[in-house]
Design a protein around this motif. Structure first.
Motif, short mmCIF file in Angstrom:
data_model
loop_
_atom_site.label_atom_id
_atom_site.label_comp_id
_atom_site.label_asym_id
_atom_site.label_seq_id
_atom_site.Cartn_x
_atom_site.Cartn_y
_atom_site.Cartn_z
N PRO A 1 44.58 27.77 -30.37
CA PRO A 1 43.95 29.02 -29.94
C PRO A 1 42.59 28.83 -29.26
N ARG A 2 41.91 27.72 -29.55
CA ARG A 2 40.59 27.51 -28.96
C ARG A 2 40.54 26.29 -28.05
N LEU A 3 41.70 25.86 -27.58
CA LEU A 3 41.82 24.64 -26.79
C LEU A 3 40.93 24.61 -25.56
N PHE A 4 40.78 25.74 -24.89
CA PHE A 4 40.01 25.79 -23.65
C PHE A 4 38.59 26.33 -23.87
N THR A 5 38.11 26.29 -25.11
CA THR A 5 36.75 26.72 -25.40
C THR A 5 35.83 25.52 -25.51
N ARG A 6 34.52 25.78 -25.51
CA ARG A 6 33.54 24.70 -25.63
C ARG A 6 33.70 23.95 -26.95
N PHE A 7 33.57 22.65 -26.86
CA PHE A 7 33.55 21.74 -28.02
C PHE A 7 34.83 21.76 -28.84
N ALA A 8 35.94 22.15 -28.22
CA ALA A 8 37.23 22.11 -28.92
C ALA A 8 37.72 20.67 -28.90
N THR A 9 37.76 20.06 -30.06
CA THR A 9 38.22 18.68 -30.18
C THR A 9 38.78 18.47 -31.57
N THR A 10 39.53 17.41 -31.71
CA THR A 10 40.04 17.05 -33.04
C THR A 10 39.16 15.94 -33.59
N THR A 11 39.21 15.75 -34.87
CA THR A 11 38.39 14.70 -35.49
C THR A 11 38.85 13.31 -35.06
N SER A 12 40.13 13.18 -34.69
CA SER A 12 40.64 11.87 -34.27
C SER A 12 40.39 11.60 -32.79
N SER A 13 39.92 12.58 -32.08
CA SER A 13 39.74 12.47 -30.64
C SER A 13 38.37 11.91 -30.26
N GLN A 14 38.38 11.13 -29.18
CA GLN A 14 37.10 10.72 -28.62
C GLN A 14 36.76 11.74 -27.55
N GLY A 15 35.53 12.02 -27.38
CA GLY A 15 35.13 12.98 -26.35
C GLY A 15 34.30 14.11 -26.91
N THR A 16 33.79 14.90 -26.00
CA THR A 16 32.87 15.97 -26.37
C THR A 16 33.57 17.30 -26.64
N GLY A 17 34.80 17.43 -26.19
CA GLY A 17 35.48 18.72 -26.32
C GLY A 17 35.10 19.67 -25.22
N LEU A 18 34.57 19.14 -24.11
CA LEU A 18 34.18 19.99 -22.99
C LEU A 18 35.13 19.91 -21.80
N GLY A 19 35.96 18.87 -21.73
CA GLY A 19 36.80 18.65 -20.56
C GLY A 19 37.72 19.80 -20.22
N LEU A 20 38.43 20.32 -21.21
CA LEU A 20 39.36 21.42 -20.93
C LEU A 20 38.61 22.72 -20.67
N PHE A 21 37.48 22.92 -21.32
CA PHE A 21 36.66 24.11 -21.05
C PHE A 21 36.18 24.09 -19.60
N ILE A 22 35.66 22.96 -19.16
CA ILE A 22 35.18 22.82 -17.78
C ILE A 22 36.35 23.01 -16.80
N SER A 23 37.49 22.42 -17.14
CA SER A 23 38.68 22.56 -16.29
C SER A 23 39.08 24.02 -16.13
N LYS A 24 39.03 24.77 -17.22
CA LYS A 24 39.39 26.19 -17.18
C LYS A 24 38.43 26.96 -16.26
N VAL A 25 37.15 26.68 -16.38
CA VAL A 25 36.16 27.35 -15.54
C VAL A 25 36.42 27.05 -14.06
N ILE A 26 36.68 25.78 -13.76
CA ILE A 26 36.94 25.38 -12.37
C ILE A 26 38.18 26.08 -11.82
N ILE A 27 39.26 26.03 -12.57
CA ILE A 27 40.52 26.63 -12.08
C ILE A 27 40.38 28.14 -11.92
N GLU A 28 39.78 28.80 -12.88
CA GLU A 28 39.62 30.25 -12.77
C GLU A 28 38.66 30.63 -11.64
N THR A 29 37.67 29.81 -11.37
CA THR A 29 36.77 30.05 -10.23
C THR A 29 37.54 30.00 -8.91
N HIS A 30 38.59 29.20 -8.88
CA HIS A 30 39.44 29.08 -7.69
C HIS A 30 40.62 30.06 -7.73
#
Length: 159
Positions: free
Chosen positions: A97-126
């Motif tokens: 439910p929060r996959l495309f929100t800021r800092f959405a990540t799993t404990t096993s994941s590497q990363g900041t949890g911003l990639g999909l949020f940023i992707s959503k903003v970019i795609i919706e801007t287009h």
């Protein structure tokens, strides 16, 4: 652009020593195949930002895929659609439910949890749409399903 990114992604896979196959496919719906001049996919977009989105989706699949990543480009009547599908563990129901929100990540994941949020903003801007879903199989048994599919669509540019 997508073919180039897929090639670069394969180089990234080699650096991680992960045995992963990338399958690239372009699909044009039957009604569009009759119109050869319209087989070219043209969208009005910021090339660097769309590259960033595709990179984010490919990078996520690299983290979670077990053996294969499928990259498909489809042409719909009004949209170009990019789909990245993997055979990993799928998306945890708790994060979906929060996959495309800021800092959405799993404990096993590497990363900041911003990639999909940023992707959503970019795609919706287009004026596009981005989505994610767990893969299912023909028996519709969620426990047997494997991996996840991420996709986005962008409106085709009509000249």
């Amino acid at each position: 652009v997508i073919a180039y990114l897929t090639h670069e992604f394969q180089r990234e896979i080699k650096r991680t020593n992960k045995k992963l196959e990338v399958v690239f496919h372009i699909h044009i719906r039957e009604q569009d195949q009759q119109q050869k001049q319209q087989q070219k996919f043209v969208v009005k977009a910021d090339k660097n930002r769309i590259i960033q989105v595709i990179y984010n989706l490919l990078n996520n699949s690299l983290k979670f895929a077990e053996s294969k990543v499928y990259v498909t480009i489809e042409k719909d009547c009004n949209d170009a659609i990019v789909i990245v599908k993997d055979d990993g563990s799928g998306i945890d129901d708790k994060i979906m439910p929060r996959l495309f929100t800021r800092f959405a990540t799993t404990t096993s994941s590497q990363g900041t949890g911003l990639g999909l949020f940023i992707s959503k903003v970019i795609i919706e801007t287009h004026h596009g749409r981005i989505w994610a879903e767990n893969n299912s199989n023909s028996s519709n048994n969620i426990k047997e399903a494997k991996g996840a599919t991420f996709g986005f669509s962008l409106p085709l540019h009509v000249s």
